[in-house]
Design a protein around this motif. Structure first.
Motif, short mmCIF file in Angstrom:
data_model
loop_
_atom_site.label_atom_id
_atom_site.label_comp_id
_atom_site.label_asym_id
_atom_site.label_seq_id
_atom_site.Cartn_x
_atom_site.Cartn_y
_atom_site.Cartn_z
N MET A 1 -6.13 -116.59 132.29
CA MET A 1 -7.16 -115.72 131.78
C MET A 1 -7.52 -114.68 132.84
O MET A 1 -7.65 -114.99 134.01
CB MET A 1 -8.38 -116.54 131.38
N ASN A 2 -7.70 -113.45 132.41
CA ASN A 2 -8.03 -112.39 133.33
C ASN A 2 -9.52 -112.39 133.67
O ASN A 2 -10.34 -112.94 132.96
CB ASN A 2 -7.62 -111.04 132.75
N ASP B 1 -13.77 -112.12 130.26
CA ASP B 1 -13.66 -110.99 129.35
C ASP B 1 -14.46 -111.30 128.08
O ASP B 1 -14.22 -112.29 127.42
CB ASP B 1 -12.19 -110.74 129.02
N ASP B 2 -15.41 -110.45 127.74
CA ASP B 2 -16.23 -110.66 126.56
C ASP B 2 -15.74 -109.85 125.35
O ASP B 2 -16.36 -109.87 124.30
CB ASP B 2 -17.69 -110.32 126.85
N GLU C 1 -10.22 -104.99 135.18
CA GLU C 1 -9.64 -106.25 134.72
C GLU C 1 -8.48 -106.63 135.64
O GLU C 1 -7.53 -105.87 135.79
CB GLU C 1 -9.12 -106.08 133.29
N ILE C 2 -8.63 -107.79 136.28
CA ILE C 2 -7.59 -108.26 137.20
C ILE C 2 -7.14 -109.65 136.77
O ILE C 2 -7.84 -110.34 136.04
CB ILE C 2 -8.09 -108.30 138.67
N ASP C 3 -5.96 -110.05 137.24
CA ASP C 3 -5.50 -111.40 136.90
C ASP C 3 -6.13 -112.43 137.84
O ASP C 3 -6.69 -112.09 138.88
CB ASP C 3 -3.97 -111.49 136.88
N GLN C 4 -6.03 -113.67 137.43
CA GLN C 4 -6.66 -114.76 138.17
C GLN C 4 -6.11 -114.86 139.59
O GLN C 4 -6.85 -115.15 140.53
CB GLN C 4 -6.46 -116.08 137.43
#
Length: 142
Positions: free
Chosen positions: A1-2, A13-14, A109-112
């Motif tokens: 999940m990002n 992320d909503d 928005e970035i990756d985990q």
């Protein structure tokens, strides 16, 4: 999940409605309850002219941290009158956060994996983006 980065910190992320590729906007957004558009880094933002009022979120792709075209896209979208959420997605690093905010992005928005390598404190160091720019530092030196 990002992970979503804002001035307040890391968050989930909503956005729950999905994204439409910019070229497919006209045919795909007709009955959508909310509209979010994915914009490639090499896209011409004028393809969204006349449609910006109907878009809730635009997500601009950053294929590489060395590719700054997304910053220009954000600025152009804001100058075109886009007032919705503007999100940078992809290879944006903490050092670029202030630039992203000044260009007009609301969030990143970035990756985990990146969130683990660059925790919130590294992003937070750049969260006061309004006072840590070249012009402000230059005015303080006078």
């Amino acid at each position: 999940m990002n992970v979503i980065v804002t001035d307040e910190g890391f968050a989930n992320d909503d956005w729950g409605y999905g994204f439409i590729a910019a070229p497919d906007l006209e045919t795909s957004a007709a009955n959508a309850p909310a509209v979010a558009v994915d914009l490639a880094s090499d896209a011409d933002p004028t393809i969204l002219t006349g449609r910006l009022d109907g878009i809730d979120l635009i997500r601009v792709d950053f294929p590489s941290f060395a590719d700054g075209r997304g910053f220009t896209l954000a600025r152009r979208l804001r100058l075109m009158g886009f007032a919705g959420r503007l999100r940078a997605r992809g290879h944006v690093i903490a050092d670029q956060y202030a630039m992203a905010r000044r260009a007009g992005f609301d969030e990143v928005e970035i990756d985990q994996d990146l969130a683990e390598r660059q925790p919130w404190d590294q992003w937070q160091a750049r969260a006061n983006w309004q006072s840590h720019d070249y012009q402000t530092r230059l005015r303080g030196a006078v």
